[in-house]
Write an enzyme that holds these catalytic residues in place. Sequence first.
Site, PDB file in Angstrom:
ATOM      1  N   CYS A 140       3.939   8.730  -1.057  1.00  0.00           N
ATOM      2  CA  CYS A 140       3.556   8.365   0.324  1.00  0.00           C
ATOM      3  C   CYS A 140       2.648   7.149   0.201  1.00  0.00           C
ATOM      4  O   CYS A 140       1.470   7.188   0.541  1.00  0.00           O
ATOM      5  CB  CYS A 140       2.816   9.504   1.015  1.00  0.00           C
ATOM      6  SG  CYS A 140       3.638  11.113   0.931  1.00  0.00           S
ATOM      7  N   ALA A 141       3.209   6.059  -0.315  1.00  0.00           N
ATOM      8  CA  ALA A 141       2.383   4.935  -0.783  1.00  0.00           C
ATOM      9  C   ALA A 141       1.692   4.172   0.337  1.00  0.00           C
ATOM     10  O   ALA A 141       0.617   3.617   0.143  1.00  0.00           O
ATOM     11  CB  ALA A 141       3.247   3.974  -1.612  1.00  0.00           C
ATOM     12  N   GLY A 190      -0.430   0.906  -0.011  1.00  0.00           N
ATOM     13  CA  GLY A 190      -0.529   0.884  -1.467  1.00  0.00           C
ATOM     14  C   GLY A 190      -1.875   0.738  -2.133  1.00  0.00           C
ATOM     15  O   GLY A 190      -1.944   0.286  -3.277  1.00  0.00           O
ATOM     16  N   GLY A 191      -2.963   1.143  -1.477  1.00  0.00           N
ATOM     17  CA  GLY A 191      -4.272   1.065  -2.136  1.00  0.00           C
ATOM     18  C   GLY A 191      -4.306   1.811  -3.453  1.00  0.00           C
ATOM     19  O   GLY A 191      -4.774   1.295  -4.477  1.00  0.00           O
ATOM     20  N   LYS A 192      -3.778   3.033  -3.466  1.00  0.00           N
ATOM     21  CA  LYS A 192      -3.798   3.853  -4.686  1.00  0.00           C
ATOM     22  C   LYS A 192      -2.719   3.395  -5.667  1.00  0.00           C
ATOM     23  O   LYS A 192      -2.891   3.482  -6.882  1.00  0.00           O
ATOM     24  CB  LYS A 192      -3.631   5.335  -4.330  1.00  0.00           C
ATOM     25  CG  LYS A 192      -4.769   5.855  -3.444  1.00  0.00           C
ATOM     26  CD  LYS A 192      -4.573   7.288  -3.023  1.00  0.00           C
ATOM     27  CE  LYS A 192      -5.608   7.729  -2.014  1.00  0.00           C
ATOM     28  NZ  LYS A 192      -5.377   7.169  -0.667  1.00  0.00           N
ATOM     29  N   ASP A 232       7.879   5.134   0.608  1.00  0.00           N
ATOM     30  CA  ASP A 232       7.335   5.473   1.924  1.00  0.00           C
ATOM     31  C   ASP A 232       8.474   5.477   2.927  1.00  0.00           C
ATOM     32  O   ASP A 232       9.511   4.854   2.686  1.00  0.00           O
ATOM     33  CB  ASP A 232       6.263   4.459   2.361  1.00  0.00           C
ATOM     34  CG  ASP A 232       5.287   5.080   3.362  1.00  0.00           C
ATOM     35  OD1 ASP A 232       4.221   5.573   2.937  1.00  0.00           O
ATOM     36  OD2 ASP A 232       5.606   5.099   4.565  1.00  0.00           O
ATOM     37  N   ASP A 274       0.047  11.660  -1.771  1.00  0.00           N
ATOM     38  CA  ASP A 274      -1.116  11.414  -0.911  1.00  0.00           C
ATOM     39  C   ASP A 274      -0.638  11.754   0.496  1.00  0.00           C
ATOM     40  O   ASP A 274      -0.200  10.905   1.244  1.00  0.00           O
ATOM     41  CB  ASP A 274      -1.521   9.940  -1.043  1.00  0.00           C
ATOM     42  CG  ASP A 274      -2.749   9.609  -0.228  1.00  0.00           C
ATOM     43  OD1 ASP A 274      -3.464  10.546   0.185  1.00  0.00           O
ATOM     44  OD2 ASP A 274      -2.998   8.413   0.016  1.00  0.00           O
ATOM     45  N   CYS A 302      -6.908  13.099   2.888  1.00  0.00           N
ATOM     46  CA  CYS A 302      -8.239  12.646   3.318  1.00  0.00           C
ATOM     47  C   CYS A 302      -8.719  13.570   4.444  1.00  0.00           C
ATOM     48  O   CYS A 302      -9.207  13.129   5.468  1.00  0.00           O
ATOM     49  CB  CYS A 302      -8.230  11.176   3.727  1.00  0.00           C
ATOM     50  SG  CYS A 302      -7.004  10.751   4.961  1.00  0.00           S
TER      51      CYS A 302
END
Length: 404
Positions: free
Chosen positions: A232-233, A236-238, A256, A301, A354
């Site tokens: 679940c990019a 794309g921070g992670k 995604d 994520d 989160c």
Amino acid sequence: MRLHRNLCFSVIDGLTLIFNEGKYADKVIQQLLKRDKRWGARDRAFVAETTYDIVRWKRLYAEIAEVKEPFDRDNLWRMFAVWATLKGIKLPDWKYFEGTPSRKIKGRFDELSKIRKFKESIPDWMDAIGEKELGNTVWTKEIEALNQQADVILRVNTLKTTKEKLQAELFDLNIETEFIPNYPSALKLKERTNVFSTDAFKKGFFEVQDASSQLVAEFLNVKPGMRVVDTCAGAGGKTLHMASLMENKGQVIAMDIYGNKLNELKRRAKRNGAHNIENRVIESTKVIKKLYDKADRVLIDAPCSGLGVLRRNPDAKWKLQPDFIKKIKKTQQDILQQYSRMVKAGGQLVYATCSVLPSENQEQVKTFLKSEAGANFTLIKDNKVLAHKSGFDGFYMALLERKG
């Protein structure tokens, strides 16, 4: 502090769009800040921070101002007057502020501050679910922490520089930062400033990413040469963090359901000098099935209520609905069931959200482990990050290993 008419009008215009037209606060503020090229940094900060402040404390201010939604402009000026009075700002003699009962405002504030749902300015249902899942004491501390303004945290891109070099480069631009113990790639800004206009950002030396979010990629134990899937990019921070931890060696498949988010990731990856990322839009289950039993590491994520990131998305308090949380829990479990099948024997999976709600976090992991799909997985460890303890966003991550 003197109030300037054009800045105050911008705030009222912004609040109209956010409260009455359902626009996202961050997008509205971006537009507002482009309004007048003559505005300096202080003017822009006033517009952004005041708008966010009134969004954050909407329920409390509306209650004190005795106004109800939908708010007309007079209602919004009354809420603005409440904000200014509580900040100790002298109101100018504009017609909007005629007859503002300053003493009554302070009295009402003291009164309402004894009731959590008003003091922390949240809907009744959110207060109830928080208390039910976290308990009265923890929820009281957590929601208070989630109402604080978030710090600006940078993640150093180790493909291009080091933490020490970046700190020195920013210092030369009068941007002071500090290291955060136990967050290996993080730099915290001592004062808020626009870091996106710096050469260091344009050259891809860092990304803005909350410290809690930076824990996730580290938690997955990625190593150079592995095949890693970020399911679940988003933008794309992670994904970018994993690419740097892998030193550009191996393969990160970023997936995604939204192609436009992956296009943003493509731009960011280019700036970051991350060459080992391949984007795949999930247009059907075929895309997922092709990767069954093929990945050394899988990151889920998962979409969630976002209750852990209210500090940076205060308008989510008003957009979120209890029905959405019910639906998203079903989605989370479906994703876990499907995407976990990409992990090969001996491989590992991180499930992250989160959110601070156990029903979206450890309960989902328990349900998965009891299911047929989860029978060959073991929980290695998990990390429940609460904002009032960490000082950063609320997050959850669980590391699971598929038996060999």
